[in-house]
Enzyme design. Structure first.
Site, mmCIF file in Angstrom:
data_model
loop_
_atom_site.group_PDB
_atom_site.id
_atom_site.type_symbol
_atom_site.label_atom_id
_atom_site.label_comp_id
_atom_site.label_asym_id
_atom_site.label_seq_id
_atom_site.Cartn_x
_atom_site.Cartn_y
_atom_site.Cartn_z
ATOM 1 N N ASP A 159 -10.684 -11.412 -0.951
ATOM 2 C CA ASP A 159 -9.762 -10.784 -0.004
ATOM 3 C C ASP A 159 -10.515 -9.777 0.858
ATOM 4 O O ASP A 159 -11.039 -8.784 0.352
ATOM 5 C CB ASP A 159 -8.642 -10.096 -0.794
ATOM 6 C CG ASP A 159 -7.597 -9.443 0.101
ATOM 7 O OD1 ASP A 159 -7.617 -9.684 1.323
ATOM 8 O OD2 ASP A 159 -6.751 -8.710 -0.450
ATOM 9 N N MET A 212 -1.800 -2.321 -3.912
ATOM 10 C CA MET A 212 -2.811 -1.275 -3.762
ATOM 11 C C MET A 212 -2.076 0.049 -3.885
ATOM 12 O O MET A 212 -1.856 0.759 -2.897
ATOM 13 C CB MET A 212 -3.522 -1.436 -2.405
ATOM 14 C CG MET A 212 -4.489 -2.608 -2.410
ATOM 15 S SD MET A 212 -4.882 -3.179 -0.746
ATOM 16 C CE MET A 212 -3.479 -4.237 -0.458
ATOM 17 N N HIS A 260 -0.235 -8.181 -3.636
ATOM 18 C CA HIS A 260 -1.454 -7.417 -3.923
ATOM 19 C C HIS A 260 -1.089 -5.948 -3.870
ATOM 20 O O HIS A 260 -0.907 -5.386 -2.782
ATOM 21 C CB HIS A 260 -2.522 -7.791 -2.881
ATOM 22 C CG HIS A 260 -3.797 -7.018 -2.997
ATOM 23 N ND1 HIS A 260 -4.741 -6.982 -1.993
ATOM 24 C CD2 HIS A 260 -4.310 -6.267 -4.005
ATOM 25 C CE1 HIS A 260 -5.760 -6.236 -2.371
ATOM 26 N NE2 HIS A 260 -5.520 -5.778 -3.592
ATOM 27 N N MET A 317 0.854 -1.204 0.000
ATOM 28 C CA MET A 317 0.000 0.000 0.000
ATOM 29 C C MET A 317 0.880 1.241 0.000
ATOM 30 O O MET A 317 1.915 1.269 0.672
ATOM 31 C CB MET A 317 -0.889 0.017 1.242
ATOM 32 C CG MET A 317 -1.736 -1.230 1.425
ATOM 33 S SD MET A 317 -2.894 -1.002 2.780
ATOM 34 C CE MET A 317 -3.480 -2.682 2.999
HETATM 35 C C1 DX5 Z 1 -7.022 -5.181 2.756
HETATM 36 C C2 DX5 Z 1 -6.017 -6.211 2.315
HETATM 37 C C3 DX5 Z 1 -6.283 -7.558 2.815
HETATM 38 C C4 DX5 Z 1 -6.226 -7.695 4.319
HETATM 39 C C5 DX5 Z 1 -7.228 -8.702 4.720
HETATM 40 O O1 DX5 Z 1 -6.879 -4.046 1.981
HETATM 41 O O2 DX5 Z 1 -5.986 -6.292 0.901
HETATM 42 O O3 DX5 Z 1 -5.416 -8.512 2.224
HETATM 43 O O4 DX5 Z 1 -4.971 -8.097 4.793
HETATM 44 O O5 DX5 Z 1 -7.296 -8.732 6.114
HETATM 45 P P1 DX5 Z 1 -8.504 -9.460 6.858
HETATM 46 O O6 DX5 Z 1 -8.454 -10.897 6.468
HETATM 47 O O7 DX5 Z 1 -8.184 -9.221 8.276
HETATM 48 O O8 DX5 Z 1 -9.774 -8.792 6.396
HETATM 49 ZN ZN ZN Z 2 -4.856 -7.984 0.024
#
Ligand code: DX5
Ligand code: ZN
Length: 217
Positions: free
Chosen positions: A170, A63, A61, A32
């Site tokens: 996710d 973001m 992932h 992120m």
């Molecule tokens: C949120 C992330 C997720 C997060 C999920 O923006 O992309 O991967 O780690 O966490 P939980 O399983 O706690 O919702």
């Molecule tokens: Zn994620």
């Protein structure tokens, strides 16, 4: 497949966090940038170090803004799957091709409010579709069941032979929600807080995998 998210782990002990989920299928790494999402986490150097510290395939992932520029570097650094957001991409096809030619699977992610229909053709360039089941940015949020029709649509497209992809969910995945996601047709389940706040992370992974496997979508 179960992909624990290290977002919920102790960032000072990431190698241990990876070891504690050695029975998982992928290790989910949330990148992120405090622009695409309000939160700031980790980037390429940490992914490079983590790759050396674990045998688990890394599921990155992204973001972040400007994934076109940054995503291929994650593939070159050994990530097994590199997912970026359609909302941030300028040339998603070219970026998917760059990820694949660097040897990783290419993933496309959609936020809860982003429809899937406009991207069905585009998804032929991808190996993974990541349907966000919370607003991206933070762990520990509540699962948004309203997005499951997108999971269903993607699964139908795969069944019909139009697409060949993993359908990943996710956000908010736990023993309470994983069956609904599996029933809709997901086959990769990211779980952050459910796995890392469990007393026994390994046992929680097994429990989640069993719950999902018992569902026949
Ligand atoms: C949120 C992330 C997720 C997060 C999920 O923006 O992309 O991967 O780690 O966490 P939980 O399983 O706690 O919702
Ligand atoms: Zn994620």
């Amino acid at each position: 497949m179960i992909a624990p998210s290290i977002l919920s782990a102790d960032f000072a002990r990431l190698a241990d966090a990876a070891d504690s989920v050695a029975g998982a299928d992928w290790l989910h790494v949330d990148v992120m940038d405090a622009h695409f999402v309000p939160n700031l986490t980790i980037g390429l150097p940490v992914v490079q170090s983590l790759h050396k510290a674990t045998d688990l395939p890394l599921d990155c992932h992204l973001m972040i803004d400007d994934p076109d520029r940054w995503a291929p570097g994650y593939a070159e650094s050994g990530a097994a799957n590199v997912t970026f957001h359609i909302e941030a991409a300028r040339d998603a096809v070219q970026t998917a091709r760059a990820i694949r030619s660097a040897g990783a699977l290419a993933g496309l992610s959609v936020k809860p409010g982003t429809p899937l229909e406009p991207y069905l053709e585009l998804l032929r360039e991808f190996d993974t579709l990541l349907v966000m089941t919370v607003e991206p940015g933070f762990g520990g949020q509540d699962f948004i069941a309203e997005v499951l029709p997108k999971v269903r649509l993607a699964r139908e497209q795969v069944r019909a032979g139009h697409l060949r992809l993993f359908v990943e969910v996710d956000g908010g995945i736990s023993a309470d929600t994983i069956e609904a996601a599996a029933e809709a047709g997901a086959d990769v389940f990211v779980a952050g807080s459910a796995v890392y706040s469990a007393e026994d992370s390994a046992a929680e992974i097994t429990r989640l995998r069993t719950l999902a496997a018992e569902v026949h979508p």
